[in-house]
Enzyme design. Sequence first.
Site, PDB file in Angstrom:
ATOM      1  N   ASP A   1      14.021   1.806  11.419  1.00 37.35           N
ATOM      2  CA  ASP A   1      13.335   0.966  11.930  1.00 37.35           C
ATOM      3  C   ASP A   1      11.771   1.584  13.401  1.00 37.35           C
ATOM      4  OD1 ASP A   1      12.801  -0.726  13.544  1.00 37.35           O
ATOM      5  OD2 ASP A   1      14.375  -2.042  13.768  1.00 37.35           O
TER       6      ASP A   1
ATOM      7  N   TYR B   1      -2.815  -7.080  16.742  1.00 37.51           N
ATOM      8  CA  TYR B   1      -3.276  -5.706  15.029  1.00 37.51           C
ATOM      9  C   TYR B   1      -4.537  -4.398  15.425  1.00 37.51           C
ATOM     10  CZ  TYR B   1      -3.311  -4.076  10.179  1.00 37.51           C
ATOM     11  OH  TYR B   1      -3.742  -3.654   9.279  1.00 37.51           O
TER      12      TYR B   1
ATOM     13  N   LYS C   1      -4.804  -1.053  16.032  1.00 39.60           N
ATOM     14  CA  LYS C   1      -5.132  -0.042  14.631  1.00 39.60           C
ATOM     15  C   LYS C   1      -6.474   0.688  15.207  1.00 39.60           C
ATOM     16  CE  LYS C   1      -3.272  -0.247  10.978  1.00 39.60           C
ATOM     17  NZ  LYS C   1      -2.112   0.101  10.910  1.00 39.60           N
TER      18      LYS C   1
ATOM     19  N   ILE D   1       1.029  -1.456   0.095  1.00 41.71           N
ATOM     20  CA  ILE D   1       0.015  -0.389  -0.225  1.00 41.71           C
ATOM     21  C   ILE D   1       1.054   1.041  -0.011  1.00 41.71           C
ATOM     22  CG2 ILE D   1      -1.807   0.980   1.306  1.00 41.71           C
ATOM     23  CD1 ILE D   1      -2.845  -1.149   1.896  1.00 41.71           C
TER      24      ILE D   1
END
Lengths: 268, 740
Positions: A55, A148, A152, A13
């Site tokens: 990083d 995850y 988000k 993306i």
Amino acid sequence: MPHVLITGAAGGIGSAIAEAFAARGATLTLADRDLTALESTAARCDVPTAVRTADLADPEAPAALVDRAWSALGPVDILVNAAGLYPSLDMADVDTASWDRLFAVNLRAPVLTTAAFARRAMAEHRPGAVVNISSGSAQRSRPGGGPYASSKAALEMATRAAALELGGHGIRVNAVSPGFVLVDSDCNPVSAEYARAIGVNPLGRPGAPQDIARAVCWIAGPEASWITGEVLRVDGGSSTGAHHLPRIWQTDDTRAIAVGTTTEEHTR
Amino acid sequence: MNDQSPERAAYTVVGAGAIGGTLAHALSRRGHPVTVIDTDRAHVDAIRAHGLVVARGDKRTSVPVRAATPEEYDAGPLDRVLLAVKAQATRSAVEWIAPRLAPDGYVVSVQNGFNEDLIASLVGPERTVAAFVNIFADVVEPGVVQDGGAGALVIGEWGAPVSDRVRDLVADLQSWGPARADDNVEGHLWAKAGFGAMLAATALTDAPMADLIDRHRPSMAGLAEEIFAVAERRGVTLEAFDAFDPEPFRHGAVPAARDTAFDRLTAWLRTQTKDRSGIWRDLAVRHRPVEVTTHYADVITQAAGEGLPTIRLRAVLDGLRELECAPHTMSEARLDALDRLVQQPDHPQLPARSQAAAVQRWLDDHREEMVTDLAAYTAQGSSSDDLDALTDCLAWLRDWLDRRLGTPEDEEILPRADAGDILVRRYPVRGATTADSRAVTLVGHYDTVWPTGTLDTWPFRREHDRITGPGVFDMKAGLVQAVWALRALDELGLPRPACTLVLNGDEETGSHASHEAVVEAAAGSRLAMVFEAAADGSIKTARKGVGLFTLTVTGTEAHAGLDPTAGASAVDELAQQILHVNRLRDHEAGTSVNVGVIEGGTRSNVTAGRARAHLDIRVASDAERQRITRALAGLRPADTRTRLEVTGDWNRPVFERSAQVAEFADLATACAELLGFGLSEASVGGASDGNFLAAAGIPVLDGIGAVGSGAHARSENTSVSGMVERAALAATVLVALAGR
């Protein structure tokens, strides 16, 4: 032309976002961990483009990245936080190290880049736009994707909180929340079966990275100048409801009524 | 409140300052019953004792009005309220008014800024009347308002056509002056906001408004443009008032029209009694917070909501906020900075990724040829003091340049009697899109500090990436890089500006015979790129000026033992002078003083008749250069029987990091970033021909040559990868210049 800083620009993306901004003539600073992959994204962006390895799990990296981009190619106008990790990790298997790393990259890094960006923009009295890449899973987790999804969900609130505080300084902060997108990424191999199951949506096709990139360009651009704190779902309508479930009513009667009405209207 | 004079409408003026006081005075004089409400106890007491006074020149007229503080007020409901408080006091004033306001009464905002929305939210839009007011009055002492001359007053409904109550109010205010009714008060308020921002900017320093607006037209126009862009987005039609026509200050206006508008505006301002703004007075005289920051908060919020920039407006407001705490820091430099903010391009035009990558790849493919060229060039000894060697080297260079870059458009060889000749070659522009036709001068020297013969014991050597040899770092690799940068652009068909290559042969000994010619050859250039070695990889954006002086002391010789009092010792005097001279050091200002060599006297038993010190003085600014020059000229002997003499001069002028130098350094940094490496800046003590060029007003990018270390030392080295990188940098900068 705006100077756009994109994290995670080597990813599926992120690289599509870079190319979309390049097609609109932006100046780009692209950041990711892998220089070779970054170079290949940059090679597809024929605009002034700088690449920078970072990083983002390193707590110093986000602010350093913004400062470097700003000093090197001039003031940053748009920040896109597209870097993220999506490990398969069951909630029962969570340990400190994996949780912290995930949150460092998915939440702390975009929050810190936004803060560093906002500080410089405010100091130089410049307006700006931030776009965080969220995920449909912020609202609806999937098996193995709980950590995850949690990161988000937190990122979406951080988006609104930053929008609230930075609006007065002319800095807009929004998120784009992609549905399932085929990115062909080695880090996230997807089985054909999963892709088929999740790719079902009202618009009838899985998303492409370009679908997300166009939305990012739009919400970061002048046409969205009165939009901030928004989470824009770009998912082919997959979050509209349980599209894949069968109908409750399958009788011919219901259809007959509907068809009959239509016919009657026609005959009038 | 109609008991006093039933035939005239009664008014309550809340806030009897400059505007409120002026209007209250005018209404009262015409026979309207007027009550003023003010929070300033002394002001209220003075009005009660002596009436409300308006001073016009030497003439003072007093009218009786009722006066009260908000706490004291105990009369009936309010019908017609003129609200004239500072913008930041609007909320508290209207909260006081609201419970006392008659159902069919109204509040008219005779204030600066946009207050109507707030008032409407507290008393209802039907009881809110809008006004645009431009009155230059001033409260000079309690109870006394200094009249500011003619102004403007436009009254209307907020978002509705003019009504009867507005017409009545306007009729009553004819006692003040040319008040009028208008359907578009908002258009006046926005026009005033643009004009007001200019006046606000003039409060950043202490000088007449008209002069500052005249001197800082870019800032002033930029401010108005920002504000009018917001008005435009809101669909507001701007209205002219007084001598201010907003139209020429909108984005994209014709420059000539704008100049005319500025002429007219400043001429009008010069006719006004007050030459400083009310904001300036608040800061400098009254030491109180300014209300202008409140006025524009709404503009900034609206701009942010529309995604419009308010860079300049915010800079002005931030400056004013700083001045609230430190009014003594008013300075025209603040407006100079604003001018720069306005003129600063948002983003420099940079080469595309494909161009930078192509240059880098091509040079990387040709790295071995670059090394071969450097080896051949290094084999040409070119000691600054060996004219034959320099002549041979220059002949070799001309041949090599022909081979690498073809025949130039123009070549000059400027012969020098006691130094290496100067070579000037001009190469025409290629494919550039820039309207700037000035050349870029590439400056270098071909002499080295290494005596002829050094090559016999220390020839060119290359081990992997590392190259050693006499002069490779200072600055033979730099010239090879410059030439290959040009060649890469030629071969790739990439655009570049016209380039002038200037090489001198006495840089290492101070460019005594060449600096004037070098400056002349570079005259009118956009930029001089000096291919001197980098400072630890950094480009050099400031170099110190260097002065070499000799201090000679003359005393009187005598036998030190037989006649110890007869002589005047030059050595003793010099010792004292050395301590004195050393006190001229100022490390913070960048000034170093080194007494490197002393000599004096003849024998130990002789009072010294002569002593001498050799000084090396380096300064980072011209101000310091002048201070040192004065100090040296002012040296006086402690022992008046001795005599002092200072000889020598400034060998190279100071090279300061000017705004132009910074701009090109930023460009080089950005180009390096596109090539994937970081570039930093350094300020160095050592001088180069960059000092002469900078002093002549030519922007200089210095230290863009070799990377390595060990200049003037046996450890001198440079690197192959550095040559590729730096040649790519020089080429990319040239491509960038071709497009901007």
